[in-house]
Every structure is written in structure tokens, then in C-alpha cells.
Design a protein around this motif. Sequence first.
Motif, PDB file in Angstrom:
ATOM      1  N   ASP A  23      36.858  91.581  10.788  1.00 53.72           N
ATOM      2  CA  ASP A  23      36.484  90.650   9.731  1.00 53.72           C
ATOM      3  C   ASP A  23      37.718  90.377   8.881  1.00 53.72           C
ATOM      4  N   LEU A  24      38.081  89.104   8.805  1.00 54.78           N
ATOM      5  CA  LEU A  24      39.257  88.696   8.035  1.00 54.78           C
ATOM      6  C   LEU A  24      38.922  87.463   7.212  1.00 54.78           C
ATOM      7  N   ALA A  25      39.681  87.258   6.158  1.00 58.32           N
ATOM      8  CA  ALA A  25      39.397  86.180   5.218  1.00 58.32           C
ATOM      9  C   ALA A  25      39.461  84.797   5.857  1.00 58.32           C
ATOM     10  N   ASP A  26      40.476  84.575   6.709  1.00 60.20           N
ATOM     11  CA  ASP A  26      40.661  83.253   7.303  1.00 60.20           C
ATOM     12  C   ASP A  26      41.601  83.336   8.491  1.00 60.20           C
ATOM     13  N   LEU A  27      41.879  82.188   9.085  1.00 55.32           N
ATOM     14  CA  LEU A  27      42.728  82.149  10.268  1.00 55.32           C
ATOM     15  C   LEU A  27      44.155  82.610   9.951  1.00 55.32           C
ATOM     16  N   ASP A  28      44.647  82.327   8.757  1.00 57.35           N
ATOM     17  CA  ASP A  28      45.986  82.798   8.381  1.00 57.35           C
ATOM     18  C   ASP A  28      46.049  84.326   8.390  1.00 57.35           C
ATOM     19  N   ALA A  29      45.002  84.975   7.924  1.00 55.32           N
ATOM     20  CA  ALA A  29      44.945  86.440   7.943  1.00 55.32           C
ATOM     21  C   ALA A  29      44.873  86.942   9.383  1.00 55.32           C
ATOM     22  N   ALA A  30      44.159  86.231  10.236  1.00 59.40           N
ATOM     23  CA  ALA A  30      44.077  86.607  11.644  1.00 59.40           C
ATOM     24  C   ALA A  30      45.432  86.466  12.317  1.00 59.40           C
ATOM     25  N   ARG A  31      46.173  85.408  11.993  1.00 64.46           N
ATOM     26  CA  ARG A  31      47.522  85.221  12.546  1.00 64.46           C
ATOM     27  C   ARG A  31      48.446  86.352  12.100  1.00 64.46           C
ATOM     28  N   ALA A  32      48.346  86.730  10.829  1.00 69.99           N
ATOM     29  CA  ALA A  32      49.175  87.829  10.311  1.00 69.99           C
ATOM     30  C   ALA A  32      48.838  89.135  11.032  1.00 69.99           C
ATOM     31  N   ASP A  33      47.567  89.368  11.289  1.00 65.03           N
ATOM     32  CA  ASP A  33      47.125  90.560  12.012  1.00 65.03           C
ATOM     33  C   ASP A  33      47.650  90.545  13.449  1.00 65.03           C
ATOM     34  N   ALA A  34      47.562  89.402  14.097  1.00 69.38           N
ATOM     35  CA  ALA A  34      48.045  89.262  15.468  1.00 69.38           C
ATOM     36  C   ALA A  34      49.555  89.462  15.537  1.00 69.38           C
ATOM     37  N   LEU A  35      50.268  88.931  14.576  1.00 69.64           N
ATOM     38  CA  LEU A  35      51.723  89.091  14.533  1.00 69.64           C
ATOM     39  C   LEU A  35      52.102  90.559  14.360  1.00 69.64           C
ATOM     40  N   ALA A  36      51.421  91.251  13.466  1.00 70.06           N
ATOM     41  CA  ALA A  36      51.682  92.682  13.247  1.00 70.06           C
ATOM     42  C   ALA A  36      51.377  93.485  14.510  1.00 70.06           C
ATOM     43  N   ALA A  37      50.275  93.171  15.175  1.00 78.37           N
ATOM     44  CA  ALA A  37      49.906  93.882  16.403  1.00 78.37           C
ATOM     45  C   ALA A  37      50.935  93.636  17.506  1.00 78.37           C
ATOM     46  N   ALA A  38      51.381  92.402  17.648  1.00 86.66           N
ATOM     47  CA  ALA A  38      52.383  92.078  18.661  1.00 86.66           C
ATOM     48  C   ALA A  38      53.684  92.820  18.397  1.00 86.66           C
ATOM     49  N   ARG A  39      54.088  92.879  17.152  1.00 86.32           N
ATOM     50  CA  ARG A  39      55.319  93.602  16.798  1.00 86.32           C
ATOM     51  C   ARG A  39      55.186  95.093  17.119  1.00 86.32           C
ATOM     52  N   GLU A  40      54.038  95.663  16.805  1.00 83.68           N
ATOM     53  CA  GLU A  40      53.816  97.091  17.082  1.00 83.68           C
ATOM     54  C   GLU A  40      53.855  97.366  18.588  1.00 83.68           C
ATOM     55  N   LEU A  41      53.198  96.535  19.376  1.00 85.29           N
ATOM     56  CA  LEU A  41      53.187  96.723  20.824  1.00 85.29           C
ATOM     57  C   LEU A  41      54.591  96.568  21.411  1.00 85.29           C
ATOM     58  N   PHE A  42      55.308  95.570  20.938  1.00 82.05           N
ATOM     59  CA  PHE A  42      56.665  95.323  21.428  1.00 82.05           C
ATOM     60  C   PHE A  42      57.584  96.483  21.044  1.00 82.05           C
ATOM     61  N   ALA A  43      57.506  96.940  19.812  1.00 84.78           N
ATOM     62  CA  ALA A  43      58.352  98.046  19.343  1.00 84.78           C
ATOM     63  C   ALA A  43      58.055  99.331  20.113  1.00 84.78           C
ATOM     64  N   ALA A  44      56.795  99.607  20.350  1.00 85.57           N
ATOM     65  CA  ALA A  44      56.422 100.818  21.098  1.00 85.57           C
ATOM     66  C   ALA A  44      56.999 100.777  22.508  1.00 85.57           C
ATOM     67  N   ALA A  45      56.973  99.615  23.138  1.00 85.45           N
ATOM     68  CA  ALA A  45      57.534  99.482  24.483  1.00 85.45           C
ATOM     69  C   ALA A  45      59.037  99.727  24.466  1.00 85.45           C
TER      70      ALA A  45
END
Length: 82
Positions: A23-45
Motif C-alpha cells: 500500500d503506497l500513497a501514489d504512483l510516485d511512491a511506487a516508483r521510488a519503492d521500485a527504484l530502491a528495490a532495484a538498487r538493492e538487488l543490483f548492489a547485492a549482486a
Amino acid sequence: MPRYYLHIRGADGTAATDEEGTDLADLDAARADALAAARELFAAAIVLARDPMLKSIVITDEAGTELGEVRIKDLLPPSFWE
């Protein structure tokens, strides 16, 4: 608050589906969440010296409608890809 789902698309065509969503406030918050997740996955690799095998994270709504995408290529400066 709307629920957004962040699905992972692998570079090899595989996919990991987000079954729970967030549950997120809006699409901008979802984009920020997706960006953070992508960075975490990339960094872990990178830390594990593995190919990230991540193409993108796709944002959908509860109906499964694709609302946006964060590509792994968007995480790094263009000079990295040259």
C-alpha cells in the motif's frame, strides 16, 4: 491507499511475481519503492560478484495493469553502458 505490485523481470526472460503488493500513497511512491528495490538487488549482486540478471521492476495495480517500469539501465550513468 492504493496497492501496487513490483514484479521483477530477469534479463533471461524469467519473472518473479509480487503476490502481496504494498500500500503506497501514489504512483510516485511506487516508483521510488521500485527504484530502491532495484538498487538493492543490483548492489547485492555486485557484492557477491554475480551477474544481477535483472532487467527491470514492473509496477502494476491490483488489476494487473502495468503502470510503469524501472529498468536496471536507468540506475547507472550512461557511461557505464558504453
